[in-house]
Design a protein around this motif. Structure first.
Motif, PDB file in Angstrom:
ATOM      1  N   ARG A  22       3.205  -7.094   2.929  1.00 18.56           N
ATOM      2  CA  ARG A  22       3.629  -6.216   4.041  1.00 18.56           C
ATOM      3  C   ARG A  22       3.239  -6.819   5.383  1.00 18.56           C
ATOM      4  NH1 ARG A  22       1.697  -0.215   3.900  1.00 18.56           N
ATOM      5  NH2 ARG A  22       3.465   0.076   5.314  1.00 18.56           N
TER       6      ARG A  22
ATOM      7  N   ILE B 276       2.738   3.316  -1.155  1.00 21.74           N
ATOM      8  CA  ILE B 276       2.918   2.025  -0.493  1.00 21.74           C
ATOM      9  C   ILE B 276       4.290   1.445  -0.833  1.00 21.74           C
ATOM     10  CG2 ILE B 276       2.052  -0.333  -0.285  1.00 21.74           C
ATOM     11  CD1 ILE B 276       0.337   1.842   1.053  1.00 21.74           C
TER      12      ILE B 276
ATOM     13  N   CYS C  45      -0.309   3.716  -4.910  1.00 22.07           N
ATOM     14  CA  CYS C  45       0.564   2.535  -4.987  1.00 22.07           C
ATOM     15  C   CYS C  45       2.029   2.928  -4.821  1.00 22.07           C
ATOM     16  CB  CYS C  45       0.366   1.823  -6.321  1.00 22.07           C
ATOM     17  SG  CYS C  45      -1.140   0.840  -6.421  1.00 22.07           S
TER      18      CYS C  45
ATOM     19  N   ALA D 113       3.721  -3.640  -5.452  1.00 25.85           N
ATOM     20  CA  ALA D 113       3.121  -2.308  -5.474  1.00 25.85           C
ATOM     21  C   ALA D 113       3.552  -1.529  -6.713  1.00 25.85           C
ATOM     22  CB  ALA D 113       3.494  -1.537  -4.207  1.00 25.85           C
TER      23      ALA D 113
ATOM     24  N   GLN E  33      -0.230  -5.617  -0.198  1.00 28.68           N
ATOM     25  CA  GLN E  33      -0.677  -5.352   1.174  1.00 28.68           C
ATOM     26  C   GLN E  33      -0.466  -6.574   2.069  1.00 28.68           C
ATOM     27  OE1 GLN E  33      -1.263  -2.397   1.924  1.00 28.68           O
ATOM     28  NE2 GLN E  33      -2.733  -1.343   0.642  1.00 28.68           N
TER      29      GLN E  33
ATOM     30  N   GLU F  82       6.807   3.220   1.349  1.00 25.27           N
ATOM     31  CA  GLU F  82       6.763   2.736   2.727  1.00 25.27           C
ATOM     32  C   GLU F  82       7.424   1.361   2.842  1.00 25.27           C
ATOM     33  OE1 GLU F  82       6.172   4.036   5.442  1.00 25.27           O
ATOM     34  OE2 GLU F  82       4.940   5.800   5.111  1.00 25.27           O
ATOM     35  N   CYS F  83       7.202   0.512   1.840  1.00 26.66           N
ATOM     36  CA  CYS F  83       7.812  -0.815   1.875  1.00 26.66           C
ATOM     37  C   CYS F  83       9.332  -0.726   1.775  1.00 26.66           C
ATOM     38  CB  CYS F  83       7.258  -1.671   0.741  1.00 26.66           C
ATOM     39  SG  CYS F  83       5.511  -2.110   0.943  1.00 26.66           S
TER      40      CYS F  83
END
Length: 403
Positions: free
Chosen positions: A211, A245, A242, A223, A208, A248-249
């Motif tokens: 990011r 995420i 996870c 993640a 997190q 998204e990354c």
């Protein structure tokens, strides 16, 4: 491996003690009630019936004169019973009473245990700042029990440090979050290297922060490492989130590669591909895996998060949603928000709605959606999540000012 056992010896772990028998107003009746209540709330098989049994055993003694140690245990056990029934305001009221008694008795270990439970309950009722303050007090109590710089209970201290890091991240206190994570990393390395559950949470929170720092390449690796650990621990719900995420990354990494200022940024981790088409495939794979795990865990919130990630990938693949399909996909997740009442997913929905509106050229409506997301998340002290609509709002305003 599962969660490590704590070793802190607290008076709250026992229902009665011979040391209390000569206290003024000691009650043999309450001693029996506490024994039965402790058996109910601390047993391996917990159920509404057991919590009700604990409450029924204890509540007649709440208005009676009893000695201070028994009063402390009465309020704490009632808090556990109320917590089991999800009556969180009543549980917090009991814990406030217990905290005062523990302070008067100079029972520092009990203060740590009470603060730990109170912080968890305050987090559940979305009082994030209060949760941080109370959890910090619990950690301070635990720290006061250190001997020769050795933690009184390294597992407990690691747990509290990670909770504080999580609270700080949710509040948007990123520097504070990093400080707690650094302490947690040291604790794990020196005292509890086999703490697998805590290792997963460390990787999750590190992802997190990566990011936030604009390092989606690092965040992808962290993640996915957290997801692998959580799957080993048989936690599909958290592992699925996870994976979302990580997706998204991967998509954010594509946006970084496509940005005009990319050449001015630090180089990406060499372990991460720089091919947008491969990153798109990777992100979609993570999203579908997250959906699979959400179904397995019966996690509608995780399902909504993964669906929004999939739609993010579709936009990057050239599907602007001009036929209304993008907004329809977001609205499907909004239905989950209305059903669950989850604020964090609500903020994500409004942010995604803004992204869809921006993609079809409706900048003003996009700005309004980002502002709704900000208001919702900030009202509930979720300023860590509010970072994303805030950044989207700034980007959209910049495009409006410099078309």
């Amino acid at each position: 491996m599962g969660r490590q056992r704590r070793r802190l010896r607290s008076s709250l772990h026992i229902a009665d003690s011979p040391a209390w028998w000569h206290e003024s107003h000691y009650s043999y009746g309450l001693a029996d009630a506490l024994t039965r209540a402790y058996a109910a709330v601390q047993g391996d098989q917990r159920s509404p019936e057991r919590y009700l049994a604990a409450y029924t055993a204890l509540i007649p003694y709440r208005d009676q004169s009893v000695c201070a140690p028994q009063r402390l245990h009465l309020e704490y056990a009632l808090a556990l019973a109320y917590s089991g029934e999800e009556a969180f305001p009543q549980a917090l009221e009991c814990l406030a009473q217990a905290a005062e008694i523990a302070e008067d008795l100079h029972d520092v270990a009990a203060q740590a245990e009470i603060g730990y439970l109170a912080g968890a309950l305050l987090h559940l009722v979305t009082h994030q700042a209060d949760a941080y303050t109370v959890s910090a007090g619990a950690l301070a109590s635990l720290d006061a029990l250190r001997q020769d710089d050795e933690p009184a209970d390294a597992v407990f201290e690691l747990d509290l440090s990670l909770r504080l890091a999580g609270h700080a991240w949710e509040l948007g206190w990123f520097t504070t979050c990093l400080r707690h994570l650094e302490h947690a990393h040291t604790l794990r390395a020196v005292w509890v290297p086999d703490a697998a559950q805590e290792a997963a949470l460390l990787s999750w929170l590190d992802a997190q922060l990566a990011r936030i720092r604009g390092r989606p390449d690092q965040a992808v690796q962290l993640a996915t490492a957290a997801a692998d650990l959580l799957l080993d621990l048989d936690q599909p719900l958290n592992a699925g989130r996870c994976h979302t995420i990580a997706a998204e990354c991967a998509f954010e990494l594509i946006e970084e590669l496509r940005a005009p200022s990319h050449a001015m940024r630090p180089p990406f981790d060499t372990a991460i591909t720089r091919d947008p088409s491969r990153l798109l495939h990777t992100g979609r794979s993570f999203s579908w895996r997250a959906i699979e795990l959400a179904r397995m865990a019966q996690d509608p919130i995780g399902m909504g998060m993964a669906q929004l990630a999939l739609r993010h990938g579709a936009r990057l693949d050239g599907d602007a949603g001009v036929d209304g399909s993008g907004l329809a996909a977001v609205e499907a997740v909004a239905q989950i928000v209305r059903w669950t009442g989850d604020v964090s997913l609500g903020g994500r929905v409004e942010t995604a709605r803004g992204d869809e509106l921006a993609a079809i050229g409706d900048g003003e409506a996009a700005l309004n959606a980002y502002r709704r997301a900000l208001r919702l998340l900030e009202e509930h002290d979720l300023r860590g999540l509010a970072f994303w609509p805030q950044m989207a709002l700034r980007r959209t305003l910049d495009r409006e000012d410099h078309p």
